[in-house]
Design a protein around this motif. Structure first.
Motif, short mmCIF file in Angstrom:
data_model
loop_
_atom_site.label_atom_id
_atom_site.label_comp_id
_atom_site.label_asym_id
_atom_site.label_seq_id
_atom_site.Cartn_x
_atom_site.Cartn_y
_atom_site.Cartn_z
N TYR A 15 30.25 6.20 32.02
CA TYR A 15 30.88 5.97 33.29
C TYR A 15 30.89 4.31 33.31
CZ TYR A 15 31.33 10.42 35.34
OH TYR A 15 31.66 11.51 35.67
N GLU A 27 35.79 13.24 32.29
CA GLU A 27 35.39 13.41 30.90
C GLU A 27 36.30 14.59 30.21
OE1 GLU A 27 31.15 13.29 30.52
OE2 GLU A 27 31.30 14.32 28.45
N GLN A 28 36.54 15.65 31.07
CA GLN A 28 37.32 16.86 30.10
C GLN A 28 38.77 16.51 30.02
OE1 GLN A 28 39.88 18.54 31.85
NE2 GLN A 28 40.06 17.53 33.90
N ALA A 40 33.21 19.46 28.76
CA ALA A 40 33.01 18.85 30.06
C ALA A 40 34.03 19.46 31.23
CB ALA A 40 33.44 17.22 30.18
N THR A 72 30.40 9.29 25.84
CA THR A 72 31.09 9.01 27.14
C THR A 72 30.23 7.68 27.89
OG1 THR A 72 30.95 10.73 28.51
CG2 THR A 72 32.78 10.44 27.12
N HIS A 96 34.62 21.58 34.46
CA HIS A 96 34.30 21.77 35.80
C HIS A 96 33.87 23.29 36.06
CE1 HIS A 96 35.74 17.79 36.19
NE2 HIS A 96 36.83 18.12 36.47
N ARG A 152 38.21 14.77 26.47
CA ARG A 152 37.81 16.10 25.40
C ARG A 152 38.79 16.86 25.12
NH1 ARG A 152 32.22 15.62 24.24
NH2 ARG A 152 31.12 14.32 25.72
N ARG A 203 23.32 8.15 44.09
CA ARG A 203 23.14 9.21 44.83
C ARG A 203 22.59 10.34 44.39
NH1 ARG A 203 28.76 9.24 48.44
NH2 ARG A 203 29.38 10.63 46.61
N ALA A 248 26.19 12.16 36.35
CA ALA A 248 26.99 11.20 37.08
C ALA A 248 26.44 11.47 38.65
CB ALA A 248 28.67 12.03 36.94
N TRP A 249 27.44 11.06 39.51
CA TRP A 249 27.08 11.05 40.83
C TRP A 249 26.59 12.16 41.43
CZ3 TRP A 249 29.30 7.20 44.85
CH2 TRP A 249 29.78 6.11 44.46
N TYR A 308 32.24 18.77 36.52
CA TYR A 308 31.66 18.67 38.07
C TYR A 308 30.94 19.98 38.35
CZ TYR A 308 34.49 14.39 38.32
OH TYR A 308 35.17 13.12 38.25
N PHE A 312 22.45 3.65 42.53
CA PHE A 312 22.15 3.26 44.15
C PHE A 312 22.25 4.50 44.97
CE2 PHE A 312 26.65 2.77 43.23
CZ PHE A 312 27.39 3.72 44.26
N ASN A 365 25.90 15.58 28.72
CA ASN A 365 25.91 15.30 30.00
C ASN A 365 26.27 15.98 30.95
OD1 ASN A 365 25.06 12.74 28.79
ND2 ASN A 365 27.39 11.94 28.60
N ARG A 386 30.47 1.17 35.40
CA ARG A 386 29.31 1.04 36.55
C ARG A 386 30.08 0.35 37.69
NH1 ARG A 386 24.03 0.98 35.32
NH2 ARG A 386 23.89 0.75 37.70
N GLU A 387 29.63 0.21 38.71
CA GLU A 387 30.03 -0.41 39.90
C GLU A 387 30.13 -1.70 39.72
OE1 GLU A 387 27.24 1.36 39.60
OE2 GLU A 387 25.60 0.29 40.62
N ALA A 401 18.38 1.85 41.37
CA ALA A 401 19.21 0.57 41.76
C ALA A 401 19.09 0.56 43.21
CB ALA A 401 20.57 1.13 41.24
N SER A 444 28.64 18.74 26.72
CA SER A 444 28.41 18.06 28.38
C SER A 444 29.49 19.11 29.20
CB SER A 444 29.32 16.85 28.07
OG SER A 444 28.70 15.61 27.40
N GLY A 446 28.58 16.05 34.96
CA GLY A 446 29.38 15.34 35.63
C GLY A 446 28.77 15.31 37.08
N TRP A 447 29.70 15.06 38.09
CA TRP A 447 29.26 14.81 39.42
C TRP A 447 28.69 16.26 39.98
CZ3 TRP A 447 32.08 11.52 43.62
CH2 TRP A 447 32.40 10.27 42.82
#
Lengths: 246, 318
Positions: free
Chosen positions: B296, B281-282, A52, B294, A54, B285, A133, A112-113, A75, A151, A91, B298-299, A169, A72, A93-94
């Motif tokens: 996230y 996340e890193q 994970a 993992t 970046h 790990r 987003r 992610a986002w 970002y 969303f 997965n 949520r809002e 969403a 994973s 990340g952003w």
């Protein structure tokens, strides 16, 4: 959100001739430099232990190379991608595929986002869910999502296409310029200036092609087509209500 | 930015070391200061552990002697020799006091802070907050965090945005004067002064003007009045205005709450009975193997995870 870790599914599509890189031995800069070099001469590169981290696989150009991350990524994976085919076995990340212009990024988990933020071309395939987003400010290309999106997906998109098979969403397609979103499943709400239009025969043909390219099957629920109505393109005082809703 | 993490171990273990490794992975999110909220495994109902700092320039011996005299007036007695550690960039002397005390924590707090230049960082039956200017590795090495054994805890690397780089403004914050309640927070409140005015009218007190400290006190007040942690966290989502993703720990649980957009990320994972949280996340790990699943948070969400070993520890420690 969970990933299937069964051995048969895990690390699918790898060839025995693939070149392996262990991310544990390399900093992000070194790893990216090696990926640039190796992708010129090798069809498949496998990155072990991405953990994970970046900024992996940035600005790759070789359009006949396939880069697999076994786990994973963090970002901005595949940011500025200019042709490479990236597969994430986990997965992302952003900002996966941020500002990419060509190539493909396939994520076997969720993102992610801001997946595909500001992308100009190429295709991002998300087998899990897209976060909030997804496809924000995209200027071309496609984002195809087997699950749902969070969303404000498609927020301020200029051009390009988002296809979502399992719902969205709040605020879907808010303040878009052009571009189009096709969504199956429930939508919590459409965003400012987003409007539903009829799905025509050309759209259906285009959707068949897109789903086929991602290996997705046609969903049970019908697709809805979301575009900008265009009332935010020019200011008109009679549209005060919609301006205040942004 | 800012990076925070939390861990609930399935049994007593090297919580200090694990938090240090996790937080160390998020140095790029906040290099200004680092802090740890550590929950030890030895709780006693008649003992309070105090973590504090005497500011630079304070005569430590003379001040401590005054503090101990004042403490006697509220029925508090030092159980062991005070542990003194020299501070980092900001100087001063860090204090760890083990106090025999069963009364109102506010009285003990007032007694200790009656001496000029003494700032209490935490008080608890099990909670100890260690925070200083510097990276996770530097702060941990200076204050012996690596050796700390316990059940759960949190850590935070701060990028100072709303106030200056300073030891007392570092996270985690203790919810004074409520024993064992601590917070780490990523975000900024926009209704801070309104909330603070209302809470000050209810006779609540703060060490700093930092918004994160306010959230901790806000939650702890409700817990003291009988709300569950989940109820208090849920209420905060609408009561607080602004950007917030925070972790709040008590003796028995860690909870989290996010605002309606949750732009400050927080991931959670549960593996073999251990629960771990981190901004990135890193970082998770670094501690766990790559098979981690993992999620996230949520809002607009409030969630609580109990500390599995907390019940037996508090029940049988006397």
């Amino acid at each position: 959100m969970s990933i299937d870790h069964s051995p048969a599914q895990k690390w699918s599509g790898l060839s025995d001739d693939a070149v392996h890189l262990d991310a544990d031995d390399l900093g992000a800069y070194e790893l990216n430099r090696k990926l640039h070099e190796l992708s010129r001469d090798h069809a498949q590169i496998v990155v072990d232990n991405p953990r994970a981290r970046h900024n992996l696989g940035i600005g790759l150009e070789a359009d006949d190379a396939e880069i697999h991350f076994l786990g994973s990524v963090g970002y901005y994976c595949g940011g500025f991608n200019a042709g490479a085919n990236i597969v994430v076995h986990g997965n992302a990340g952003w900002g996966v595929g941020e500002a990419m212009s060509a190539g493909t990024i396939v994520v076997h988990g969720s993102t992610a986002w801001s997946a595909g933020a500001g992308m100009r071309g190429g295709t991002i395939v998300i087998h899990g869910d897209g976060g909030p987003r997804t496809g924000i400010a995209m200027k071309g290309g496609e984002v195809l999502v087997a699950g749902s999106v969070g969303f404000l997906s498609g927020f301020m998109a200029h051009r390009g296409k988002i296809v979502v098979l399992n719902g969205a969403a709040d605020g879907l397609g808010a303040s878009m310029y052009e571009g189009v979103i096709f969504v199956s499943g429930s939508v919590s709400s459409l965003g400012a200036d987003a409007i539903e239009r009829t799905v025509d025969a050309n759209d259906t043909e285009e959707l068949s092609r897109a789903l086929g390219s991602a290996g997705f099957s046609w969903p049970d629920d019908p697709f809805r087509k979301v575009e900008a109505e265009g009332r935010l393109w020019y200011f008109d005082k009679h549209d005060g209500r919609i301006w205040r809703s942004i | 930015m800012c990076g925070q993490c939390g861990l609930i171990l399935h049994r007593v273990g090297p919580i200090g070391h694990l938090l240090c490794v996790t937080e160390g992975a998020m140095l790029h999110r906040g290099p200004d200061s680092t802090g740890f909220a550590l929950y030890g495994d030895q709780a006693r109902d008649d003992r309070v552990i105090v973590r504090a700092r005497a500011l630079a320039g304070v005569d430590v011996d003379g001040t401590l002697s005054d503090v101990f005299d004042t403490m006697k007036l509220v029925g508090a007695r030092l159980m062991t020799e005070p542990q003194l550690t020299p501070g980092g960039v900001d100087g001063g002397t860090f204090l760890r006091l083990t106090v025999d005390f069963v009364g109102d924590p506010a009285a003990l707090l007032a007694a200790i802070e009656s001496a000029e230049g003494v700032r209490v960082h935490s008080m608890g039956r099990r909670l100890e907050i260690v925070k200083d200017v510097g990276t996770a590795d530097e702060v941990a090495a200076r204050h012996g965090v690596e050796e700390f054994v316990g059940t759960h805890g949190m850590a935070h690397s701060r990028l100072a945005t709303e106030s200056t780089v300073d030891v007392e403004l570092s996270h985690p914050f203790w919810a004074r004067p409520f024993l064992d309640v601590a917070i780490t927070h990523n975000g900024q409140l926009t209704n801070y002064y309104k909330m603070r005015r209302l809470m000050t009218e209810r006779k609540l007190e703060f060490l700093t003007e930092n918004d994160s400290e306010l959230i901790a006190v806000y939650i702890a007040e409700q817990l003291a009045k009988g709300s569950s942690l989940h109820e208090a966290l849920s209420r905060s989502i609408t009561a607080l205005d602004g950007v917030f993703t925070y972790l709040l720990a008590t003796e028995a649980a860690i909870g989290c709450a996010t605002d309606r957009l949750a732009i400050k990320p927080l991931l959670v994972t549960e593996i073999d009975g251990t629960t771990a949280f981190a901004t990135e996340e890193q970082a998770l790990r670094r501690v766990f193997d790559s098979e981690l699943v993992t999620e996230y948070v949520r809002e607009g969400t409030a969630r609580v995870w109990e500390v599995p070993s907390a019940v037996s520890l508090t029940g049988g420690a006397r």
